[in-house]
Design an enzyme around this catalytic site. Structure first.
Site, PDB file in Angstrom:
ATOM      1  N   GLU A   1      11.610  -2.630  -3.073  1.00 35.70           N
ATOM      2  CA  GLU A   1      10.524  -1.821  -2.522  1.00 35.70           C
ATOM      3  C   GLU A   1      11.029  -1.048  -1.310  1.00 35.70           C
ATOM      4  O   GLU A   1      10.982  -1.564  -0.186  1.00 35.70           O
ATOM      5  CB  GLU A   1       9.359  -2.727  -2.094  1.00 35.70           C
ATOM      6  CG  GLU A   1       8.727  -3.502  -3.218  1.00 35.70           C
ATOM      7  CD  GLU A   1       7.258  -3.807  -2.928  1.00 35.70           C
ATOM      8  OE1 GLU A   1       6.445  -3.552  -3.818  1.00 35.70           O
ATOM      9  OE2 GLU A   1       6.941  -4.270  -1.826  1.00 35.70           O
TER      10      GLU A   1
ATOM     11  N   ASN B   1      -0.299  -6.961  -6.092  1.00 39.23           N
ATOM     12  CA  ASN B   1      -0.343  -7.460  -4.714  1.00 39.23           C
ATOM     13  C   ASN B   1      -1.587  -6.870  -4.056  1.00 39.23           C
ATOM     14  O   ASN B   1      -1.605  -5.697  -3.705  1.00 39.23           O
ATOM     15  CB  ASN B   1       0.945  -7.009  -3.995  1.00 39.23           C
ATOM     16  CG  ASN B   1       0.920  -7.326  -2.509  1.00 39.23           C
ATOM     17  OD1 ASN B   1       0.051  -8.071  -2.030  1.00 39.23           O
ATOM     18  ND2 ASN B   1       1.865  -6.771  -1.770  1.00 39.23           N
ATOM     19  N   TRP B   2      -2.603  -7.713  -3.926  1.00 44.49           N
ATOM     20  CA  TRP B   2      -3.880  -7.198  -3.418  1.00 44.49           C
ATOM     21  C   TRP B   2      -3.883  -7.026  -1.906  1.00 44.49           C
ATOM     22  O   TRP B   2      -4.818  -6.489  -1.337  1.00 44.49           O
ATOM     23  CB  TRP B   2      -5.032  -8.123  -3.858  1.00 44.49           C
ATOM     24  CG  TRP B   2      -5.236  -8.191  -5.346  1.00 44.49           C
ATOM     25  CD1 TRP B   2      -4.500  -7.542  -6.310  1.00 44.49           C
ATOM     26  CD2 TRP B   2      -6.231  -8.940  -6.053  1.00 44.49           C
ATOM     27  NE1 TRP B   2      -4.987  -7.847  -7.559  1.00 44.49           N
ATOM     28  CE2 TRP B   2      -6.053  -8.708  -7.437  1.00 44.49           C
ATOM     29  CE3 TRP B   2      -7.269  -9.796  -5.661  1.00 44.49           C
ATOM     30  CZ2 TRP B   2      -6.853  -9.286  -8.416  1.00 44.49           C
ATOM     31  CZ3 TRP B   2      -8.070 -10.382  -6.626  1.00 44.49           C
ATOM     32  CH2 TRP B   2      -7.869 -10.117  -7.987  1.00 44.49           C
ATOM     33  N   LYS B   3      -2.862  -7.537  -1.250  1.00 44.14           N
ATOM     34  CA  LYS B   3      -2.755  -7.430   0.213  1.00 44.14           C
ATOM     35  C   LYS B   3      -4.034  -7.955   0.882  1.00 44.14           C
ATOM     36  O   LYS B   3      -4.688  -8.838   0.332  1.00 44.14           O
ATOM     37  CB  LYS B   3      -2.412  -5.992   0.625  1.00 44.14           C
ATOM     38  CG  LYS B   3      -1.188  -5.449  -0.121  1.00 44.14           C
ATOM     39  CD  LYS B   3      -0.631  -4.185   0.480  1.00 44.14           C
ATOM     40  CE  LYS B   3       0.558  -3.716  -0.363  1.00 44.14           C
ATOM     41  NZ  LYS B   3       1.261  -2.594   0.231  1.00 44.14           N
TER      42      LYS B   3
ATOM     43  N   SER C   1       4.100   2.739  -4.399  1.00 47.59           N
ATOM     44  CA  SER C   1       3.264   3.816  -4.939  1.00 47.59           C
ATOM     45  C   SER C   1       3.311   3.904  -6.468  1.00 47.59           C
ATOM     46  O   SER C   1       3.266   4.997  -7.042  1.00 47.59           O
ATOM     47  CB  SER C   1       3.641   5.165  -4.308  1.00 47.59           C
ATOM     48  OG  SER C   1       3.462   5.110  -2.903  1.00 47.59           O
TER      49      SER C   1
ATOM     50  N   HIS D   1       8.031  -9.405   2.032  1.00 43.65           N
ATOM     51  CA  HIS D   1       7.411  -8.080   1.859  1.00 43.65           C
ATOM     52  C   HIS D   1       7.624  -7.258   3.133  1.00 43.65           C
ATOM     53  O   HIS D   1       7.625  -7.807   4.235  1.00 43.65           O
ATOM     54  CB  HIS D   1       5.914  -8.230   1.564  1.00 43.65           C
ATOM     55  CG  HIS D   1       5.295  -6.938   1.140  1.00 43.65           C
ATOM     56  ND1 HIS D   1       4.905  -5.972   2.045  1.00 43.65           N
ATOM     57  CD2 HIS D   1       5.044  -6.426  -0.086  1.00 43.65           C
ATOM     58  CE1 HIS D   1       4.424  -4.937   1.378  1.00 43.65           C
ATOM     59  NE2 HIS D   1       4.500  -5.177   0.083  1.00 43.65           N
TER      60      HIS D   1
ATOM     61  N   GLY E   1       2.792   2.477  -0.254  1.00 45.63           N
ATOM     62  CA  GLY E   1       1.490   2.911   0.246  1.00 45.63           C
ATOM     63  C   GLY E   1       1.449   4.366   0.660  1.00 45.63           C
ATOM     64  O   GLY E   1       0.510   4.814   1.304  1.00 45.63           O
TER      65      GLY E   1
ATOM     66  N   GLY F   1       0.713  -2.349  -5.464  1.00 46.94           N
ATOM     67  CA  GLY F   1      -0.247  -2.585  -4.390  1.00 46.94           C
ATOM     68  C   GLY F   1      -1.563  -1.897  -4.693  1.00 46.94           C
ATOM     69  O   GLY F   1      -2.396  -2.407  -5.450  1.00 46.94           O
ATOM     70  N   GLY F   2      -1.745  -0.701  -4.130  1.00 48.50           N
ATOM     71  CA  GLY F   2      -3.012   0.027  -4.235  1.00 48.50           C
ATOM     72  C   GLY F   2      -3.613   0.073  -5.636  1.00 48.50           C
ATOM     73  O   GLY F   2      -4.797  -0.233  -5.825  1.00 48.50           O
TER      74      GLY F   2
ATOM     75  N   GLU G   1       5.762  -5.447   4.780  1.00 46.44           N
ATOM     76  CA  GLU G   1       4.706  -5.570   5.805  1.00 46.44           C
ATOM     77  C   GLU G   1       4.897  -6.853   6.608  1.00 46.44           C
ATOM     78  O   GLU G   1       4.586  -6.908   7.796  1.00 46.44           O
ATOM     79  CB  GLU G   1       3.324  -5.494   5.132  1.00 46.44           C
ATOM     80  CG  GLU G   1       3.003  -4.052   4.734  1.00 46.44           C
ATOM     81  CD  GLU G   1       2.257  -3.894   3.419  1.00 46.44           C
ATOM     82  OE1 GLU G   1       1.592  -4.842   2.973  1.00 46.44           O
ATOM     83  OE2 GLU G   1       2.354  -2.793   2.835  1.00 46.44           O
TER      84      GLU G   1
END
Ligand code: PGA
Length: 257
Positions: free
Chosen positions: A166, A9-11, A213, A96, A172, A234-235, A98
């Site tokens: 999640e 997930n590149w956000k 994470s 998600h 994150g 993600g990251g 966010e």
């Protein structure tokens, strides 16, 4: 056995050129030997879906979108419909944290989006998970079950669904949940809710991912758990080398012996 997935997930990261370069690096890094028994999915921002589709064309890598609206077309300024995405994507991330907590999407809207995504032929990657406050109140299981129940109320069959657990407090932060805390939810609340909704057999085919994470150092701890079929990353998915390692570890631990 449900299929196993490694989802990036590149956000809201990467411009178009950067997205193409990242997708190409991931493609090249996974070429030989090709990992077996894992579906690799990358989810770039909307504007990069078309160029990234070209960059991965002919490879086994699949595309996902990070969001979609609930209507097929119309006066919804700024939105993208699942029908539009179906030309590019096989998957779409919905619910998600966010979207829920930063953009204020409520469970009713997420339910409408999930139904619409399925109707458009997309596979929803439905994200669920409790906040720190909900966990501290002892409500993690109940919240997760409610989120699944509400989101899937209008989805009659389990085929094609993917669930990502999640916990909001692990996203994150660099501090993942412990595998024991995750299994408590993935083997308990999530499987129970899916089984109540779709029956044991159908629900046992739904992959359940962990996200929050995840990195190449900790992913194996989650993948060794039978109730976890992969990771939503993600990251670490913005770093081709790290994401490739995660895909390869998923294949090693979850793929054919
Ligand atoms: P993270 O994000 O890996 O950066 O914690 C996961 C996600 O939000 O899907």
């Amino acid at each position: 056995m449900p299929p196993c997935l490694a989802v990036g997930n590149w956000k809201m990261n990467t411009g178009v050129a950067e997205a193409v370069a990242l997708a190409s690096s991931i493609r090249n890094g996974l070429e030989s030997p090709a990992p077996r028994g894992v579906e690799t999915v990358i989810c770039p921002p909307f504007i990069s879906l078309a160029p990234v589709m070209d960059a991965i064309s002919g490879s086994p890598i699949k595309l996902g979108a990070q969001n979609a609206y609930s209507r097929p077309s119309g006066a919804f300024t700024g939105e993208i419909s699942p029908q539009m995405l179906a030309d590019f994507c096989q998957y779409v991330i919905l619910g998600h944290s966010e979207r829920r907590h930063v953009m204020g999407e409520d469970e009713g809207l997420i339910a409408e989006k999930t139904v619409a995504a399925v109707a458009a032929g997309l596979q929803p990657i439905l994200c669920v998970g409790e906040t720190l406050e909900e966990r501290q109140r002892g409500d993690a299981g109940a919240v997760t079950r409610r989120q699944i129940r509400t989101a899937l109320a209008g989805v009659p069959t389990a085929g094609g669904l993917v669930i990502a657990y999640e916990p909001v407090w692990a996203i994150g932060t660099g501090v993942p949940a412990t595998p024991a805390a995750v299994v408590d939810i993935t083997a308990g609340a999530i499987r129970e809710e899916l089984a109540d909704r779709y029956g044991e057999t159908a629900s046992s085919q739904v992959p359940v991912l962990y996200g929050g994470s995840v990195n190449p150092q900790n992913v194996a701890d989650f993948l060794r758990e039978p109730s976890i079929q992969g990771a939503l990353v993600g990251g670490a998915s913005l770093n081709a080398g790290q994401f490739i390692q995660i895909v390869r570890l998923t294949a090693e631990i979850k793929g054919p012996a």
